[in-house]
Design a protein around this motif. Sequence first.
Motif, PDB file in Angstrom:
ATOM      1  N   PRO A  12      24.511  30.234   0.122  1.00  0.00           N
ATOM      2  CA  PRO A  12      25.771  30.802  -0.396  1.00  0.00           C
ATOM      3  C   PRO A  12      25.668  31.256  -1.839  1.00  0.00           C
ATOM      4  CG  PRO A  12      26.173  28.757   0.809  1.00  0.00           C
ATOM      5  CD  PRO A  12      24.689  28.860   0.625  1.00  0.00           C
ATOM      6  N   ARG A  13      24.905  30.546  -2.629  1.00  0.00           N
ATOM      7  CA  ARG A  13      24.736  30.927  -4.037  1.00  0.00           C
ATOM      8  C   ARG A  13      23.858  32.164  -4.166  1.00  0.00           C
ATOM      9  NH1 ARG A  13      25.918  25.920  -3.150  1.00  0.00           N
ATOM     10  NH2 ARG A  13      27.102  24.691  -4.669  1.00  0.00           N
ATOM     11  N   MET A  14      22.871  32.272  -3.296  1.00  0.00           N
ATOM     12  CA  MET A  14      22.075  33.494  -3.257  1.00  0.00           C
ATOM     13  C   MET A  14      22.936  34.692  -2.884  1.00  0.00           C
ATOM     14  SD  MET A  14      18.427  32.534  -1.476  1.00  0.00           S
ATOM     15  CE  MET A  14      18.043  34.296  -1.404  1.00  0.00           C
ATOM     16  N   LEU A  15      23.814  34.504  -1.906  1.00  0.00           N
ATOM     17  CA  LEU A  15      24.691  35.592  -1.466  1.00  0.00           C
ATOM     18  C   LEU A  15      25.601  36.045  -2.597  1.00  0.00           C
ATOM     19  CD1 LEU A  15      25.773  37.402   0.790  1.00  0.00           C
ATOM     20  CD2 LEU A  15      27.308  35.545   1.450  1.00  0.00           C
ATOM     21  N   LEU A  16      26.148  35.088  -3.348  1.00  0.00           N
ATOM     22  CA  LEU A  16      27.014  35.440  -4.470  1.00  0.00           C
ATOM     23  C   LEU A  16      26.238  36.259  -5.500  1.00  0.00           C
ATOM     24  CD1 LEU A  16      29.638  35.213  -6.066  1.00  0.00           C
ATOM     25  CD2 LEU A  16      28.822  33.008  -6.955  1.00  0.00           C
ATOM     26  N   LEU A  17      25.023  35.834  -5.837  1.00  0.00           N
ATOM     27  CA  LEU A  17      24.224  36.584  -6.797  1.00  0.00           C
ATOM     28  C   LEU A  17      23.847  37.961  -6.250  1.00  0.00           C
ATOM     29  CD1 LEU A  17      21.842  33.803  -8.169  1.00  0.00           C
ATOM     30  CD2 LEU A  17      23.758  34.886  -9.342  1.00  0.00           C
ATOM     31  N   PHE A  18      23.596  38.034  -4.954  1.00  0.00           N
ATOM     32  CA  PHE A  18      23.279  39.326  -4.340  1.00  0.00           C
ATOM     33  C   PHE A  18      24.456  40.286  -4.472  1.00  0.00           C
ATOM     34  CE2 PHE A  18      23.010  42.174  -0.645  1.00  0.00           C
ATOM     35  CZ  PHE A  18      21.748  42.718  -0.850  1.00  0.00           C
ATOM     36  N   ILE A  52      10.103  15.832  11.144  1.00  0.00           N
ATOM     37  CA  ILE A  52      11.481  15.981  11.642  1.00  0.00           C
ATOM     38  C   ILE A  52      12.490  15.822  10.514  1.00  0.00           C
ATOM     39  CG2 ILE A  52      13.216  14.965  13.160  1.00  0.00           C
ATOM     40  CD1 ILE A  52      10.904  14.190  15.037  1.00  0.00           C
ATOM     41  N   ASP A  53      12.320  14.776   9.705  1.00  0.00           N
ATOM     42  CA  ASP A  53      13.248  14.532   8.605  1.00  0.00           C
ATOM     43  C   ASP A  53      13.183  15.635   7.555  1.00  0.00           C
ATOM     44  OD1 ASP A  53      13.905  12.237   9.916  1.00  0.00           O
ATOM     45  OD2 ASP A  53      12.890  10.872   8.531  1.00  0.00           O
ATOM     46  N   ALA A  54      11.972  16.121   7.295  1.00  0.00           N
ATOM     47  CA  ALA A  54      11.814  17.173   6.281  1.00  0.00           C
ATOM     48  C   ALA A  54      12.499  18.457   6.707  1.00  0.00           C
ATOM     49  CB  ALA A  54      10.336  17.424   6.017  1.00  0.00           C
ATOM     50  N   LEU A  55      12.386  18.807   7.981  1.00  0.00           N
ATOM     51  CA  LEU A  55      13.058  20.014   8.462  1.00  0.00           C
ATOM     52  C   LEU A  55      14.571  19.879   8.350  1.00  0.00           C
ATOM     53  CD1 LEU A  55      10.876  20.926  11.579  1.00  0.00           C
ATOM     54  CD2 LEU A  55      11.022  22.162   9.402  1.00  0.00           C
ATOM     55  N   GLY A  56      15.074  18.687   8.669  1.00  0.00           N
ATOM     56  CA  GLY A  56      16.512  18.468   8.518  1.00  0.00           C
ATOM     57  C   GLY A  56      16.952  18.596   7.077  1.00  0.00           C
ATOM     58  N   ARG A  57      16.159  18.067   6.174  1.00  0.00           N
ATOM     59  CA  ARG A  57      16.484  18.148   4.745  1.00  0.00           C
ATOM     60  C   ARG A  57      16.411  19.592   4.261  1.00  0.00           C
ATOM     61  NH1 ARG A  57      18.008  13.651   1.282  1.00  0.00           N
ATOM     62  NH2 ARG A  57      17.413  14.179  -0.850  1.00  0.00           N
ATOM     63  N   GLU A  58      15.445  20.357   4.787  1.00  0.00           N
ATOM     64  CA  GLU A  58      15.350  21.767   4.401  1.00  0.00           C
ATOM     65  C   GLU A  58      16.595  22.535   4.820  1.00  0.00           C
ATOM     66  OE1 GLU A  58      12.987  23.388   2.506  1.00  0.00           O
ATOM     67  OE2 GLU A  58      12.424  21.311   2.155  1.00  0.00           O
ATOM     68  N   LEU A  59      17.158  22.203   5.966  1.00  0.00           N
ATOM     69  CA  LEU A  59      18.386  22.864   6.406  1.00  0.00           C
ATOM     70  C   LEU A  59      19.549  22.531   5.469  1.00  0.00           C
ATOM     71  CD1 LEU A  59      18.146  22.422  10.292  1.00  0.00           C
ATOM     72  CD2 LEU A  59      17.662  24.474   8.936  1.00  0.00           C
ATOM     73  N   VAL A  60      19.568  21.296   4.978  1.00  0.00           N
ATOM     74  CA  VAL A  60      20.586  20.927   3.991  1.00  0.00           C
ATOM     75  C   VAL A  60      20.413  21.753   2.720  1.00  0.00           C
ATOM     76  CG1 VAL A  60      21.447  19.055   2.523  1.00  0.00           C
ATOM     77  CG2 VAL A  60      20.833  18.590   4.908  1.00  0.00           C
ATOM     78  N   LYS A  61      19.163  21.904   2.286  1.00  0.00           N
ATOM     79  CA  LYS A  61      18.893  22.722   1.099  1.00  0.00           C
ATOM     80  C   LYS A  61      19.335  24.165   1.317  1.00  0.00           C
ATOM     81  CE  LYS A  61      14.681  20.177  -0.145  1.00  0.00           C
ATOM     82  NZ  LYS A  61      13.225  20.298  -0.317  1.00  0.00           N
ATOM     83  N   LEU A  62      19.056  24.708   2.500  1.00  0.00           N
ATOM     84  CA  LEU A  62      19.456  26.078   2.795  1.00  0.00           C
ATOM     85  C   LEU A  62      20.964  26.223   2.729  1.00  0.00           C
ATOM     86  CD1 LEU A  62      17.075  27.071   5.734  1.00  0.00           C
ATOM     87  CD2 LEU A  62      17.031  27.928   3.384  1.00  0.00           C
ATOM     88  N   GLY A  63      21.681  25.214   3.243  1.00  0.00           N
ATOM     89  CA  GLY A  63      23.144  25.260   3.177  1.00  0.00           C
ATOM     90  C   GLY A  63      23.661  25.257   1.757  1.00  0.00           C
ATOM     91  N   TYR A  64      22.893  24.688   0.843  1.00  0.00           N
ATOM     92  CA  TYR A  64      23.267  24.683  -0.570  1.00  0.00           C
ATOM     93  C   TYR A  64      22.860  25.972  -1.268  1.00  0.00           C
ATOM     94  CZ  TYR A  64      22.915  23.396  -5.536  1.00  0.00           C
ATOM     95  OH  TYR A  64      23.017  23.371  -6.916  1.00  0.00           O
ATOM     96  N   ILE A  65      21.659  26.473  -0.957  1.00  0.00           N
ATOM     97  CA  ILE A  65      21.083  27.602  -1.688  1.00  0.00           C
ATOM     98  C   ILE A  65      21.638  28.947  -1.217  1.00  0.00           C
ATOM     99  CG2 ILE A  65      18.924  28.867  -2.070  1.00  0.00           C
ATOM    100  CD1 ILE A  65      17.498  26.139  -2.063  1.00  0.00           C
TER     101      ILE A  65
END
Length: 246
Positions: A138-144, A123-136
Amino acid sequence: MLDAFSALSRGTRLVYTPGLRRYVFLPILANLVVYAAMLSYVLTHFGGWLDGWMAMVPGWLDWLSWLIWPLFVLSLGLIVFFSFTLVTQLIAAPFYGLLAEKVEREVTGRPPLDDRGLARTAIDALGRELVKLGYILPRMLLLFVIGWIPVINLIAPVLWLLFSAWMMAVTYLDYPMDNNKVPFADMRRRLAARRWPTLTYGGWVMLITWVPLANLFLLPGAVAGAVLMWEDHYRALTPDIAPARR
């Protein structure tokens, strides 16, 4: 201090020892299913993506097509790499969090600060992965977007490579830090304060992910390597070691 390559090689040997290898089979199986599905999809659509991208090149740059074409192929490959990595990490995160916990106990003789069972770890790992996605993301979109801007997109592959290494470091080094109750913003500060070990470790992990099929068996070693890097490079850093990077 332990370098990134040594951490990965030691970590890979470690996870296949009798006490730990039982924790790597489920993430390998999950990644194998995702790998097969995404590879089939990419092989079906890659040609169309490339044709559409090349059609956007202005006529006055036709003389550079010999350079632009391989750069576009590299950019598309990096985008596919990012997508595959994000999907597999989201699926494997609960297992990798548990593996990092067991590795830390094996290496140091003590449990991490947050010693959790499989259910809570998941449960905690999935929550942390969502935090990572929120960080990664937007930056992926900018590079795209940069990749579609004529002329500027010539530097897109370099930016993707650097960001790929950083993203891999964020993804894997976060497992031991999450187990030791290091907040995500503090984790980023610690990585920035040890920029060279961070980028070299992320770069090696990125290379591992590009090895077809073998990467499924090497990535658990990256989790163990992250624990070794955490112990050697990041644990002793204080939360205010560097300003947060947004």
